[in-house]
Scaffold this active site. Structure first.
Site, PDB file in Angstrom:
ATOM      1  N   LYS A 200      58.471  -1.807  76.740  1.00 47.84           N
ATOM      2  CA  LYS A 200      57.961  -0.589  77.369  1.00 47.84           C
ATOM      3  C   LYS A 200      56.639  -0.885  78.075  1.00 47.84           C
ATOM      4  O   LYS A 200      56.433  -0.530  79.219  1.00 47.84           O
ATOM      5  CB  LYS A 200      57.781   0.472  76.284  1.00 47.84           C
ATOM      6  CG  LYS A 200      57.285   1.787  76.783  1.00 47.84           C
ATOM      7  CD  LYS A 200      57.251   2.799  75.644  1.00 47.84           C
ATOM      8  CE  LYS A 200      56.407   3.992  76.056  1.00 47.84           C
ATOM      9  NZ  LYS A 200      56.229   4.952  74.971  1.00 47.84           N
ATOM     10  N   GLY A 260      58.808   4.220  71.948  1.00 52.43           N
ATOM     11  CA  GLY A 260      59.567   2.979  71.777  1.00 52.43           C
ATOM     12  C   GLY A 260      60.682   3.102  70.743  1.00 52.43           C
ATOM     13  O   GLY A 260      61.818   2.702  70.966  1.00 52.43           O
ATOM     14  N   HIS A 377      75.673  -4.222  43.684  1.00 48.84           N
ATOM     15  CA  HIS A 377      75.566  -5.481  42.944  1.00 48.84           C
ATOM     16  C   HIS A 377      74.192  -6.104  43.104  1.00 48.84           C
ATOM     17  O   HIS A 377      74.006  -7.292  42.853  1.00 48.84           O
ATOM     18  CB  HIS A 377      76.648  -6.457  43.418  1.00 48.84           C
ATOM     19  CG  HIS A 377      78.035  -5.921  43.170  1.00 48.84           C
ATOM     20  ND1 HIS A 377      78.704  -6.116  42.001  1.00 48.84           N
ATOM     21  CD2 HIS A 377      78.830  -5.136  43.946  1.00 48.84           C
ATOM     22  CE1 HIS A 377      79.880  -5.505  42.059  1.00 48.84           C
ATOM     23  NE2 HIS A 377      79.980  -4.897  43.232  1.00 48.84           N
TER      24      HIS A 377
HETATM   25  O1  F6P Z   1      54.526  -2.345  67.103  1.00 46.25           O
HETATM   26  C1  F6P Z   1      54.252  -1.220  67.843  1.00 46.25           C
HETATM   27  C2  F6P Z   1      55.125  -1.014  69.023  1.00 46.25           C
HETATM   28  O2  F6P Z   1      54.322  -0.398  69.971  1.00 46.25           O
HETATM   29  C3  F6P Z   1      56.352  -0.196  68.726  1.00 46.25           C
HETATM   30  O3  F6P Z   1      56.094   1.143  68.621  1.00 46.25           O
HETATM   31  C4  F6P Z   1      57.234  -0.589  69.859  1.00 46.25           C
HETATM   32  O4  F6P Z   1      58.539  -0.199  69.627  1.00 46.25           O
HETATM   33  C5  F6P Z   1      57.011  -2.068  69.888  1.00 46.25           C
HETATM   34  O5  F6P Z   1      55.646  -2.209  69.575  1.00 46.25           O
HETATM   35  C6  F6P Z   1      57.368  -2.783  71.140  1.00 46.25           C
HETATM   36  O6  F6P Z   1      56.597  -2.384  72.235  1.00 46.25           O
HETATM   37  P1  F6P Z   1      56.998  -2.726  73.722  1.00 46.25           P
HETATM   38  O7  F6P Z   1      58.334  -2.128  73.989  1.00 46.25           O
HETATM   39  O8  F6P Z   1      55.921  -2.116  74.562  1.00 46.25           O
HETATM   40  O9  F6P Z   1      57.049  -4.213  73.863  1.00 46.25           O
END
Ligand code: F6P
Length: 520
Positions: A200, A260, A377
């Site tokens: 993201k 995310g 188990h």
């Molecule tokens: O670890 C935090 C975080 O921001 C998550 O919320 C997110 O899903 C992940 O890192 C990956 O972030 P990006 O998609 O920006 O690489």
């Protein structure tokens, strides 16, 4: 409209719940089932192909009605409306929370439907073999490079929908562990592999490091022009993706109004659409949307996510149960728990309320689990006879996909037997000695779904998304930020410098200094 900011423990409903808890905490479910022969018919919700039995809980109708009052008093209805109407309810990041908009085909933002069209035409080309690698070979392998929400959801869904998968081999590289990266590249033919970089922010250390390593590995046998045929990206950060060398037509957008951990419905799910085809991806979205409508429109008392959330609050805040277990009786769902752990614990692991004040009551539950019958188990001993109260969700599908009836009957028999054993224990029966006593009265929900399909999976995931949102509202926390992951990321920059340079002058802590000096 912002979210209500009400301390749940100061509400009238909370006071009534506390007194109700005092009076009823020792009531046994075993006795409740005997006293009310219709209990199981009353404490269940039947919706679409879901049958949710929550009768095996330490609750009565009065408990549920008080919990509903709590939900009303903390403004849950307004909060749900605020989320669905696109208010910026993620206040600490000043963002709207729009994952439900990604699956609402009737009222879709143009950029979302354009992206879905792009996913559709891209996946069709890749699956049909029309998309060629730089030497003219069709794609046979896909590697998703991402972490957290850019990995867990797509990885979990690809496994869950393995039955619906086409010929493409889809792999996931997440950890910055170089051994993991090299193992994932093993046996891959560069000429027929497509890499999807999902981030993201496009600033995540793990993903960028892995992407660079893989890019270098790819370029050992190809030149830069070949990148366009083998690397695509999903991100909000278009500039950073271009600087990585990915052509603009190979970039799938996402938006900062999608968190995310709620993003598998967006182009983050590109690997899912490749693995199972666009139509199945769309069914997944539609199944989630049906759960959205249920959540938004159905009164609290017959609302699945609301009911499950409130029962969970009851255990978390009154019985002080620290954790919840999730046990899907389907090997396809073996990655569901890891996915839910991010969704639930990154969302609700907060100790400051929506007013910015430190919280003096319990919030986020610890979520753990594994698939049944394997879990029986392994750790079920502790759930049956341990000293801790562990409310457990049992998820099962009535019909198997391959129709192995003997297996399916045994699988479901185990699922049902476990909830019965946890509830009844050896209560009322003669037992040889104390070691063989099962106290019973151990709570479970059973979520029985007709069949594992893209649509029912979509509904199931959305059910847990909404459950965690309801809990965040009750606990007066912001579920959609994740500041708790930032400090470690920041410190890792300093520790990386220290490890690389072995310059320890800025490392103040003696334990950290010793550890770093022993690395290299
Ligand atoms: O670890 C935090 C975080 O921001 C998550 O919320 C997110 O899903 C992940 O890192 C990956 O972030 P990006 O998609 O920006 O690489």
């Amino acid at each position: 409209m912002s979210l209500p900011k009400i301390n749940p423990t100061k509400t009238e409903a909370w006071k009534r719940l506390s007194s109700h808890f005092g009076k009823t905490k020792d009531v046994l479910m075993q006795d409740q089932f005997v006293a009310d022969l219709n209990r199981a018919d009353e404490l269940r919700i039947v919706w679409n192909d879901f049958y949710v039995d929550y009768s095996k809980n330490r609750i009565s109708k009065e408990t549920l009605s008080l919990l509903s009052e709590l939900a009303a008093e903390v403004g849950l209805k307004d909060a749900i409306d605020a989320q669905f109407s696109g208010e910026r309810i993620n206040e600490t990041e000043d963002r709207a929370v729009g994952h439900t908009e990604l699956r609402n085909f009737k009222a879709m933002k143009p950029e979302v439907s354009e992206t879905l069209q792009k996913i559709q035409s891209f996946t069709q080309k890749v699956i049909s073999g029309d998309w060629k690698g730089h030497t003219g070979k069709a794609i046979t392998h896909i590697v998703n490079i991402g972490i957290g929400g850019s990995d867990l959801g797509p990885d979990m869904v690809c496994d869950a929908l393995a039955y619906y998968k086409n010929h493409l081999d889809v792999r996931f590289v997440s950890n910055v562990d170089g051994d993991h990266v090299m193992e994932s590249l093993k046996g891959l033919d560069r000429e027929s592999t497509l890499f999807i970089i999902v981030s993201k922010t496009f600033t995540t250390q793990e993903t960028l490091t892995n992407a660079q390593t893989i890019r270098k590995w790819f370029l050992e046998k190809a030149n830069e022009d070949a990148i366009a045929k083998h690397f695509v990206a999903v991100s909000t950060n278009l500039d950073a993706v271009s600087s990585f060398g990915i052509a603009s037509e190979n970039i799938f957008p996402m938006w900062n109004w999608v968190g995310g951990r709620f993003s598998l419905w967006s182009a983050v799910g590109l690997s899912i659409a490749c693995a199972v085809g666009y139509d199945n991806f769309e069914s997944l979205l539609k199944g989630a949307h049906e759960m959205d409508l249920h959540f938004k429109e159905i009164p609290f008392e017959s609302n699945i996510p609301v009911t499950l959330a409130l029962i969970s609050v009851w255990y978390n805040n009154f019985y002080k149960a620290e954790s919840e277990c999730v046990v899907p009786y389907s090997q396809y769902l073996s990655k569901l728990v890891a996915y839910l752990q991010q969704g639930i614990m990154e969302s609700n692991g907060k100790g400051v309320d929506r007013n910015g004040d430190t919280i003096d009551y319990e919030t986020g539950t610890i979520v753990w689990g594994s698939t049944g019958t394997n879990a029986q188990h392994a750790f079920f001993q502790l759930i049956h006879q341990g000293t801790k109260l562990i409310p457990t969700d049992f998820i099962a599908f009535k019909k198997s996909l391959y129709g192995q009836e003997d297996h399916q009957n045994k699988l479901l028999a185990n699922c049902v037997a476990q909830t019965e054993a946890l509830m009844q224990g050896t209560y009322g029966s003669e037992v040889e000695n104390n070691f063989k006593v099962f106290s019973g009265n151990r709570p479970t929900n059973t979520i029985l779904i007709n069949r594992l399909t893209p649509k029912s999976l979509g509904s199931l995931i959305a059910m847990y998304e909404h459950k965690l949102f309801v809990q965040g509202i009750v606990w007066n926390i912001f579920s959609y930020d994740q500041w708790g992951v930032e400090l470690g990321k920041k410190l890792a920059k300093g520790t990386l410098n220290a490890i690389e340079s072995q310059d320890l002058k800025d490392v103040k802590n003696s334990s950290t200094r010793n550890l770093i000096s022993r690395i290299k």
